[in-house]
Every structure is written in C-alpha cells, then in structure tokens.
Design an enzyme around this catalytic site. Structure first.
Site, short mmCIF file in Angstrom:
data_model
loop_
_atom_site.label_atom_id
_atom_site.label_comp_id
_atom_site.label_asym_id
_atom_site.label_seq_id
_atom_site.Cartn_x
_atom_site.Cartn_y
_atom_site.Cartn_z
N SER A 576 0.85 -1.19 0.00
CA SER A 576 0.00 0.00 0.00
C SER A 576 0.88 1.23 0.00
CB SER A 576 -0.88 0.01 1.25
OG SER A 576 -1.44 1.29 1.44
N TYR A 589 -2.40 -0.32 10.71
CA TYR A 589 -2.42 -0.67 9.28
C TYR A 589 -1.12 -0.24 8.60
CZ TYR A 589 -3.86 -0.57 4.36
OH TYR A 589 -3.94 -0.75 3.02
#
Ligand code: ZN
Length: 699
Positions: A576, A589
């Site tokens: 990501s 995250y």
C-alpha cells in the site's frame, strides 16, 4: 474387462422422436455427438463420422453427391455443424486418376481442398479418403477400448473372426491416409455383406444405409466385444497384484511431493502443467506384476501415443516400503535416462526430411501404488493425455488378458509421430501466450484486486489458484473465471492466511491441481482505522496477523516449493502507499504494510541466488470492487476527511498528482508486469500505482 466402466454395456441412445424432423447432416451431427459422449466408444478427438448426402450444387442447381465428414482437428462428442467439411464425391473419386502410389500418398492431402463443396472453410482431415471410398452412405470410424484391445492383440485377426465371424472383417496395420482408403474400398467390394472392419493396432470402421443403422451397428459391435471380454478375460487384471495400493490421503501426499520436482526437471524448454489421476483403472495397472513389461511395450493406437509419447516413465517407488526421499533423489537420473532413450529412438528412426526432435521428456509418469502423473504444455493437454493413457491401460488390460499385447513397431510409431502432416498441424498452432504453462496462486483472490489479477494472468495463459477466506465470493469468482477461460485454468482453495496449517494445505491443493507453482501474488488484506490511543491490542494484532504474518506464511510456503522445483519463482506483494507514507489514525495498518514491504526486500535478497524474484505493487485508494472499502473503513475514512462516503472516490482522485482514479485492473496490470518475463531483471522493487503521490516516491 473388469473395470467398472468396462463392465456395463453401451446403451442405445438413439431417439426416433428427436431424429424425426432432422435433415441428413443434422442426423450426422446427432449421431456423432451421441457416439462421442462416451469415452469407451472413442477417445477425445479420436475417430470420425460421415454421411454421403444429395445436395443442390450452388453453381449448376443440379443435385450432386456430397461427403459430409468430420473436419481436421475436431472431436465427435463436441462437434457442431461447422465442424464438418463437405466435399464433392465425384471429385474425390476423380483423385484416383492422379494417385501416383503409396509412396506419394501424402501429396493427396493437398488435393482435398480442390474437392470442397460450397466454399466450406473447414479443412478436410487426413481420414477423408477412408470415408469417401467406403461405398456406403453412412460411415463411423471409432477408437473403442474394447475393439483396440482386440486390434492390439498378437492374434488380432483370429480373434476378430472368432468374435464377429464374417460380419466384421480385418485389415493389417496401415497408417491412415489415401492408401488405406483404397484398401477399405477393396474390402467392401470383396465383402459386400460385411458390416464393418477392425483395423489392426488402430480401431473400428462400421457402416449402414441410414444414420440410425450406422449408429446402432457401431454400438452393437462394441457391445459384442465388451461382452466377449466379460466372459473370456476373467483372470486377475494384468496378471495379478504385486504391490500394495496406498490410502487416498497418502497417494495425494506422495503426488504433491513428486509433482513439483518432476515439473522442475522437465520444464527447461517450456513451463509445463501437471495432472494427477489415481482412478481404479490406473491403480490396477500401477500395482500389477505386468506394470514394467507392459509399460515398456508402449501404447498402440496412434491417437494414444501422439498424446502420451510412445511409452511412459515408471517412477522408482516402492509402496511396500515408501521412501519418497529416495525416489526424489533418483528422479534427475531417471528423467535424464528417459530423455537419452528418446533421443536414441529419434536417431534410430529419423528420415532425411524428418522434423527436428521435439521435447524428449516423458508425458506420463506411473508411480507404483500411487497413480499416474502427466505433464504437458497446459492443463487441458495434461488432463487429456491422462485420459488417453487410461484408454491405453484399458486396451492393455483386455489384450494381455486374452492374448499377448503388442505395441506398434517402433518405426511405424516414429513415422506417425514425426509425420510431416502432423508437423504442419503443429506449425499452424498459435504462438503460446506470455504466461502459458505458468501456475499462479493469488491470495484474496475473490476480492477486487485479487480477481482482476487472476483475470489478467489467465488472459496471458496462466493457470490460477484463487485463495480466499470468503467461501461464497470464492465460488462466484471461480465460476466467473472458469466460464471466461475454461474449467482447466482455475481452481480455488479456502485459505486463512494467518493459519500455518491452512496455508500449508492450500498450497498442497494447488500442487495437486496443477503440479507446481511459479507465481505467488500475496494480496489478502484488511484495513482498519483508529487513533493510536484507541487502538486495542486485538486490532493491532489483527493487522499484524493478516498483513505481516499472513504475507510471511504464504511466502515461506512458496519459497519451499520454489526451492524443491528448482525453476526460479516469482512473488508479488500487494502492499500500500501507506507502507511508505504515514497516514493519520491508521498506525496499525500503516506499520503492518511497512513490514510487508521490508519483508519483500529481505526475501528478494534471500531468493536471488535461486532466481526467485520478489517485488511490490503499492496501490492507493482502489475503491471499486474492494471488500476492504466497504462498511466501516469507508465510513471511518470519510469521517476522517469530514465528507460523505460518496465523495471519497472524487476526493482521492483530486488528491492524486495525475487527477485519476485507480482501479483494480490498473493494479493487476502492474502485477502482471512484475510476474512476467518482461521484468525478468527486476527484484526488490516497488511499483507505485497511485495516480501520483509525492509522499510515496521511493528513494
Ligand atoms: Zn483412427
């Protein structure tokens, strides 16, 4: 024959009601599909059917006799109307005037297009003269196991007359072609009452005055052969059992260990896909006293050995004292010996104009007590090769039970395998796609990016195993992709990437399905959002479990397989933007995503010496089709930016440097690049697919 399929008689499936309104070509199609629906009648792609029909000539308006016959490369079971070629019978008869004799029979194939009726583009097959010159309106040519068992027996002529009397004749082995067509015509002229003929080492011809009569004769003759074997072949199969059969789970476990190693040893020229078969017919053969001697004789029917090579490789494995380590250690030499034997066969038999030697590796691997493994350029070919070898096993079982089984003489086999007409067929095949023969496993395969990636890889010819924890989505994705690309290309496994056992068993299923692994796309994920002081330990661990530990577990399993397979490997992580760029309120995250990226770099370093590449794709804000971007996370993100959820996509687009939205297909394209040979010299890299974000520029 005692096999459960062989025991039952063939049913007469002809339905007068259905056939009532049909034209002759439609009845031919109907009969062909009925015959091809049962593999005991003919193997996939094997045999052909024809009808001689009066048609109106498009040029003269006169009625002319036209031969409708299965065209080149078709399969009678699945053929449609456009699979038949149509030829003028008078022109086919006229070919006799220019035939220069058996040594020139191959040139007659070139004349067949001149006989085409009504500009039909379907190419006529090599078997066309066999149908044209049988002076009967409806002709079936089949490859039934029970008939080939007679045809491949040492005394096949005597057996044929014993079983069928004068009704069915017998012709010695002759390669299919123009000359065999003339032989059949001569036979029919000399035996006007015969209903068919057995071709030595090959198959059956039958005929009739109507489509129904031809069909019923074919079924009746095969059933008589089946019945005869039932009464005559009553001893134990293949002379009796000399080795134990392992339990189903043990057979699968052995196959999973052998397949990737064999694959690595035979995939140097082209990547291959595997198939495993441990059906009863196979087990009877691979546990029998006759396994080695019969396997060495090779298959008989030309259709069989074109698919399976003339003989299989019997793997050195003793099911009475299973020691797979020993077997694995011996494989390189066993496979090298097979290749050397094949090269020697090529050298012994080659002619001045023979095509160059093809891949010398075995197609069929027989493992005593375990089953049969096949390897070919794609899954369908591997599966069909296995089906053909089962046909060959049935033939050997019948022939060796009532007589002595004989394979085709080596030179005859070679002349068919390296027939210039076969070579021309191979040369006409389309160039393989960029990922043909490659096997990929995609975690999170049922979600947006995962499914788009599977789709992209399959477009390039890869076989894909979809791994996902969501059973319903997994089923839907598999159905969708198998409808688009065919069932042979896709499998699915339920996999929780945080469970060591689930990961191990999921990869094992993939090995059994396709025989190995080339590409791992680690993509299964989640996203959560919370200020650090509100992040519970459970939430922190959840991110770490799925994103960091999950990526570690699947990579470790892939690395183990890659190292056994010894054919390199390819890992692509879907990380990501947040693995590089910090984002407010998502520390768990972001930290787990950063761990993924660093894991990829470590693995790139470790894998390089084994040609294992590891790269990362960093998406950002791929909302469409994503299971992550539903519910809570979407609302949390919208709240964090103080906007409505419907405004998020526009928000992310406007935030990007290029002012573009990012879609799953965009990520899939980057994954394909990294998974393919286009990036063969890249490892340890990160490709951002985020429409531009200065914060995540790599340095
Ligand atoms: Zn044939």
């Amino acid at each position: 024959m005692l096999d459960k399929h062989q025991g039952a008689r063939l049913a007469n499936l002809w339905d007068d009601g259905k056939a009532a309104g049909m034209t002759e070509p439609e009845k031919l199609l109907y009969r062909s599909n009925l015959l091809g629906s049962d593999k005991r009648i003919t193997n996939y792609g094997g045999g052909n059917t024809s009808a001689k029909v009066m048609e109106k000539d498009p040029l003269t308006g006169e009625m002319v006799e036209v031969l409708w016959v299965k065209g080149s490369g078709g399969d009678v079971g699945t053929i449609k109307m456009d699979g038949f070629s149509t030829l003028y019978m008078d022109k086919l008869r006229a070919l006799k005037g220019i035939y220069r004799g058996v040594e020139f029979e191959d040139e007659m194939v070139g004349y067949l297009p001149h006989c085409t009726f009504n500009l039909n583009p379907r190419a006529a097959s090599i078997d066309t003269p066999l149908h044209a010159y049988v002076p009967k309106p409806h002709v079936d040519h089949m490859h039934p196991d029970a008939i080939i068992a007679i045809a491949a027996s040492k005394n096949s002529r005597e057996l044929t007359s014993k079983i069928f009397g004068d009704e069915i004749g017998w012709l010695p082995w002759k390669r299919p072609g123009y000359e065999l067509g003339l032989w059949l015509e001569k036979f029919c002229q000399e035996n006007p009452d015969a209903r068919g003929v057995v071709l030595e080492s090959h198959g059956l011809f039958t005929w009739g005055d109507t489509a129904k009569e031809a069909y019923e004769t074919t079924i009746e003759i095969i059933n008589r052969a089946i019945a005869w074997f039932e009464t005559e072949n009553t001893g134990p199969a293949f002379g009796g059992r000399s080795k134990p059969v392992l339990a189903a789970a043990d057979r699968a476990a052995i196959a999973k260990k052998l397949m990737p190693v064999i694959r690595g040893l035979v995939s140097a020229g082209e990547s291959k896909v595997g198939h495993f078969d441990d059906s009863q017919a196979v087990l009877d053969f691979v546990t029998s006293t006759s396994l080695e001697p019969l396997a060495a004789l090779g298959t008989s029917c030309p259709d069989h050995f074109l698919r399976t090579k003339i003989r299989p490789l019997v793997v050195d494995f003793d099911p009475a004292q299973p020691d797979v380590g020993n077997t694995l250690a011996g494989l390189p030499e066993a496979i090298a010996t097979y290749r050397a034997d094949y090269a020697a066969y090529y050298e012994r038999c080659k002619r001045a104009d023979s095509p160059a030697m093809r891949d010398p590796n075995a197609v069929v691997y027989l493992v005593p007590g375990v089953g049969m493994i096949t390897f070919a350029k794609d899954k369908a070919t591997a599966r069909i090769s296995a089906e053909f070898y089962v046909n060959a096993i049935n033939v050997m079982r019948g022939a060796s039970g009532v007589s002595t089984y004989v394979g085709l003489p080596e030179q005859e086999a070679f002349d068919i395998e390296y027939w210039l007409l076969e070579e021309a067929k191979l040369q006409r095949m389309p160039k393989p796609k960029s990922l043909a023969g490659r096997i990929a496993l995609v975690t999170g395969g049922a979600g947006g990016i995962g499914k788009a990636t599977a789709n992209r890889l399959m477009q390039e010819g890869a076989c894909v195993v979809l791994a996902d924890i969501d059973e319903t989505a997994l089923e839907a994705a598999q159905t969708e992709l198998s409808t688009q690309y065919g069932k042979d290309f896709v499998r699915s496994v339920n996999m929780n990437v945080t469970s060591e056992a689930a990961v191990e068993s999921g990869f094992g299923d993939a090995l059994l399905a396709f025989g190995g692994l080339d590409i791992l796309v680690s993509n299964a994920g989640l996203a959560t959002s919370a200020a650090v002081e509100d992040t519970t330990l459970a939430l922190w661990n959840k991110n770490m479990d799925i994103l960091a530990t999950g990526y570690f577990l699947v990579s470790r399993e892939a690395f183990r397989i890659f190292r056994n397979q010894k054919a390199g490997g390819n890992v692509v992580f879907v990380a990501s933007k947040n693995g590089l760029a910090a984002s407010p309120g998502a520390s768990a995250y972001c930290t787990a995503k950063a761990a993924e990226i660093h894991l990829a770099r470590c693995l790139a370093l470790e894998g390089a010496s084994a040609q294992i590449r590891v790269n990362v794709v960093n998406p950002d804000a791929v909302l469409r089709g994503s299971k992550i971007w539903t519910g809570e996370w979407k609302e949390q993100r919208a709240a964090a930016y103080k906007m409505d959820v419907d405004e998020l996509e526009a928000h992310y687009r406007e935030r990007s440097m290029l002012k573009l939205s990012v879609f799953p297909e965009d990520i899939a394209e980057a994954i394909y690049f990294l998974a393919s040979d286009m990036s063969a010299k890249s490892t340890g890299n990160i490709v951002n697919v985020d429409a531009g974000n200065a914060q995540s520029f790599t340095r």
